[in-house]
Design a protein around this motif. Structure first.
Motif, mmCIF file in Angstrom:
data_model
loop_
_atom_site.group_PDB
_atom_site.id
_atom_site.type_symbol
_atom_site.label_atom_id
_atom_site.label_comp_id
_atom_site.label_asym_id
_atom_site.label_seq_id
_atom_site.Cartn_x
_atom_site.Cartn_y
_atom_site.Cartn_z
ATOM 1 N N GLY A 254 29.522 34.888 57.744
ATOM 2 C CA GLY A 254 30.344 35.238 58.892
ATOM 3 C C GLY A 254 31.167 36.481 58.621
ATOM 4 O O GLY A 254 30.649 37.537 58.307
ATOM 5 N N GLN A 255 32.480 36.347 58.745
ATOM 6 C CA GLN A 255 33.374 37.476 58.515
ATOM 7 C C GLN A 255 33.758 37.624 57.041
ATOM 8 O O GLN A 255 34.487 38.544 56.676
ATOM 9 C CB GLN A 255 34.654 37.299 59.358
ATOM 10 C CG GLN A 255 34.392 37.205 60.854
ATOM 11 C CD GLN A 255 33.650 38.415 61.392
ATOM 12 O OE1 GLN A 255 33.986 39.560 61.082
ATOM 13 N NE2 GLN A 255 32.619 38.170 62.198
ATOM 14 N N GLN A 256 33.265 36.733 56.215
ATOM 15 C CA GLN A 256 33.566 36.778 54.790
ATOM 16 C C GLN A 256 32.357 37.289 54.014
ATOM 17 O O GLN A 256 31.218 36.977 54.345
ATOM 18 C CB GLN A 256 33.941 35.376 54.282
ATOM 19 C CG GLN A 256 35.233 34.822 54.859
ATOM 20 C CD GLN A 256 36.461 35.507 54.292
ATOM 21 O OE1 GLN A 256 36.485 35.890 53.127
ATOM 22 N NE2 GLN A 256 37.489 35.658 55.112
ATOM 23 N N HIS A 257 32.610 38.075 52.988
ATOM 24 C CA HIS A 257 31.534 38.479 52.095
ATOM 25 C C HIS A 257 32.107 38.656 50.693
ATOM 26 O O HIS A 257 33.310 38.845 50.517
ATOM 27 C CB HIS A 257 30.863 39.775 52.582
ATOM 28 C CG HIS A 257 31.720 41.001 52.434
ATOM 29 N ND1 HIS A 257 32.573 41.429 53.423
ATOM 30 C CD2 HIS A 257 31.852 41.878 51.411
ATOM 31 C CE1 HIS A 257 33.203 42.513 53.027
ATOM 32 N NE2 HIS A 257 32.795 42.812 51.807
ATOM 33 N N ARG A 258 31.232 38.559 49.725
ATOM 34 C CA ARG A 258 31.611 38.743 48.329
ATOM 35 C C ARG A 258 30.659 39.742 47.681
ATOM 36 O O ARG A 258 29.445 39.642 47.859
ATOM 37 C CB ARG A 258 31.544 37.413 47.558
ATOM 38 C CG ARG A 258 32.502 36.349 48.038
ATOM 39 C CD ARG A 258 33.947 36.671 47.653
ATOM 40 N NE ARG A 258 34.822 35.529 47.915
ATOM 41 C CZ ARG A 258 35.362 35.244 49.085
ATOM 42 N NH1 ARG A 258 35.099 36.022 50.126
ATOM 43 N NH2 ARG A 258 36.151 34.200 49.241
ATOM 44 N N GLU A 259 31.222 40.688 46.960
ATOM 45 C CA GLU A 259 30.418 41.643 46.215
ATOM 46 C C GLU A 259 30.442 41.272 44.739
ATOM 47 O O GLU A 259 31.514 41.087 44.160
ATOM 48 C CB GLU A 259 30.949 43.065 46.394
ATOM 49 C CG GLU A 259 30.831 43.614 47.800
ATOM 50 C CD GLU A 259 31.393 45.019 47.917
ATOM 51 O OE1 GLU A 259 31.538 45.683 46.864
ATOM 52 O OE2 GLU A 259 31.700 45.455 49.042
ATOM 53 N N CYS A 260 29.275 41.148 44.167
ATOM 54 C CA CYS A 260 29.151 40.896 42.728
ATOM 55 C C CYS A 260 28.580 42.152 42.088
ATOM 56 O O CYS A 260 27.410 42.485 42.330
ATOM 57 C CB CYS A 260 28.247 39.689 42.464
ATOM 58 S SG CYS A 260 28.842 38.149 43.206
ATOM 59 N N LYS A 261 29.382 42.853 41.332
ATOM 60 C CA LYS A 261 28.938 44.105 40.735
ATOM 61 C C LYS A 261 27.791 43.855 39.758
ATOM 62 O O LYS A 261 27.754 42.814 39.089
ATOM 63 C CB LYS A 261 30.100 44.784 40.015
ATOM 64 C CG LYS A 261 31.219 45.234 40.943
ATOM 65 C CD LYS A 261 32.321 45.937 40.183
ATOM 66 C CE LYS A 261 33.414 46.418 41.134
ATOM 67 N NZ LYS A 261 34.506 47.106 40.406
ATOM 68 N N PRO A 262 26.856 44.788 39.668
ATOM 69 C CA PRO A 262 25.717 44.607 38.752
ATOM 70 C C PRO A 262 26.169 44.440 37.307
ATOM 71 O O PRO A 262 26.875 45.287 36.763
ATOM 72 C CB PRO A 262 24.913 45.902 38.936
ATOM 73 C CG PRO A 262 25.287 46.394 40.289
ATOM 74 C CD PRO A 262 26.725 46.017 40.466
ATOM 75 N N LEU A 263 25.804 43.331 36.727
ATOM 76 C CA LEU A 263 26.092 43.034 35.330
ATOM 77 C C LEU A 263 24.816 42.524 34.688
ATOM 78 O O LEU A 263 23.835 42.212 35.364
ATOM 79 C CB LEU A 263 27.200 41.982 35.210
ATOM 80 C CG LEU A 263 28.575 42.348 35.784
ATOM 81 C CD1 LEU A 263 29.490 41.134 35.765
ATOM 82 C CD2 LEU A 263 29.208 43.506 35.006
ATOM 83 N N SER A 264 24.822 42.411 33.395
ATOM 84 C CA SER A 264 23.633 41.942 32.696
ATOM 85 C C SER A 264 23.867 40.556 32.105
ATOM 86 O O SER A 264 24.995 40.108 31.947
ATOM 87 C CB SER A 264 23.250 42.919 31.568
ATOM 88 O OG SER A 264 24.322 43.073 30.659
ATOM 89 N N ARG A 265 22.765 39.894 31.838
ATOM 90 C CA ARG A 265 22.723 38.613 31.146
ATOM 91 C C ARG A 265 23.400 37.488 31.930
ATOM 92 O O ARG A 265 23.602 37.572 33.134
ATOM 93 C CB ARG A 265 23.300 38.756 29.734
ATOM 94 C CG ARG A 265 22.566 39.829 28.915
ATOM 95 C CD ARG A 265 22.954 39.815 27.469
ATOM 96 N NE ARG A 265 22.307 40.894 26.754
ATOM 97 C CZ ARG A 265 21.041 40.857 26.307
ATOM 98 N NH1 ARG A 265 20.307 39.784 26.531
ATOM 99 N NH2 ARG A 265 20.524 41.885 25.668
#
Length: 322
Positions: A149-160
């Motif tokens: 909906g109006q909410q979102h989460r960004e997960c930055k590119p990380l490894s492992r």
């Protein structure tokens, strides 16, 4: 009370079909070998890592031997070919390039629907976890944009492992939020368009991108963003559907039922052959429009049902890249 096959499947998945938990998402770490993430087309970005590209340089993978040219590294001279031909040849290698994996996962209101095993949102989260674990096992960096909906989460590119656990945590948080909210069709369509635009900006050129959704709110603007994204990345669309979205249940007797999406109310006549045929044709036309768009945009499309465990579908997914 006798346990049903659905109960046994949910127990095996560690899920109630509606909510998410860490254990059910971590479970997909054991299935990474069944998912092939090797490039289906050559990466285009200037990155470094574990994938072979058409760019030639001082990589680890031998590509060809050609005539020596002024400026070539003398350490790369192929003495065997030189001795055999009488002309100086040099070895050319293909560079190894890293390819980030980026996932857009839709947990919006339309995804909170399920009639047999899981809601579409829970199945979408399972697919996201599987892709994330598979990327991490290859040493790729994995990032995500999760939408509800109006909410979102960004997960930055990380490894492992830490990258996947961060994504799992955000999936659980957003799913809990989405279950407690309602939004109309217009706001869902606007939200999906906005998140496609954001994914287009966040995904680095050359990335492998997964779009996981039911695509019920695929507006013309959203299509433009996805088409632009596919010009610079390898994009795979995973369409999540529920069995009832293909055909109405065959009840054996004619009966009226009221259905709602939370804001609109409709009456369906179950058991009526004419109604079933019209519904089936309507759904087929909708699905064909999606297929036609993805084909034009050069986006690979795969289908995952929320009515069966992802485990049961992995054998088929293994025969064709997800």
């Amino acid at each position: 009370m006798r346990a049903t096959s659905t109960d046994h499947t949910l127990t095996a998945l560690g899920s109630d079909g509606v909510h998410l938990s860490v254990s059910e998402l971590v479970r997909y770490q054991q299935f990474t070998r069944l998912l092939d993430l090797t490039p289906q087309r050559m990466p285009q970005a200037r990155l470094s890592g574990g994938y072979l590209t058409r760019h030639k340089g001082r990589g680890m993978e031998f590509d060809e031997a050609r005539h020596y040219q002024p400026g070539d590294d003398i350490r790369a001279i192929d003495w065997r070919v030189t001795a055999r031909t009488g002309k100086t040849h040099t070895k050319i290698y293909r560079e190894e390039r890293e390819r980030p994996v980026f996932i857009l996962c839709d947990l919006s209101t339309s995804m909170q629907f399920g009639t047999q095993l899981l809601t579409k949102a829970v199945q979408a989260a399972h697919v996201t976890a599987l892709v994330s674990w598979a990327a991490a096992s290859r040493g790729d960096k994995v990032g995500a944009l999760l939408f509800a909906g109006q909410q979102h989460r960004e997960c930055k590119p990380l490894s492992r492992k830490r990258a996947v656990l961060a994504i799992c945590h955000e999936l659980i948080t957003l799913q809990g939020f989405s279950l407690n909210q309602q939004s109309d069709e217009q706001s869902q369509a606007e939200g999906f368009t906005d998140v496609c635009a954001r994914a287009r900006r966040l995904a680095r050129p050359g990335s492998l991108v997964y779009l996981i959704s039911d695509f019920h709110h695929l507006t013309a603007n959203a299509q433009q963003h996805i088409s632009q994204l596919a010009r610079h990345c390898e994009v795979n669309a995973v369409t999540i559907t529920d069995p009832m979205e293909h055909a109405l249940p065959d009840t054996g007797i004619t009966q009226s039922v009221n259905v709602t999406d939370g804001s609109n109310l409709q009456t369906w006549l179950l058991g009526d052959k004419k109604e079933q045929q019209q519904y089936r044709q309507w759904r087929a036309q909708h699905n064909q429009r999606l297929t036609d768009f993805f084909a034009r945009a050069k986006v690979s499309q795969n289908h995952v049902s929320a009515g069966a465990s992802l485990d049961e579908q992995l054998a088929e997914l293994r025969r064709r890249p997800l």
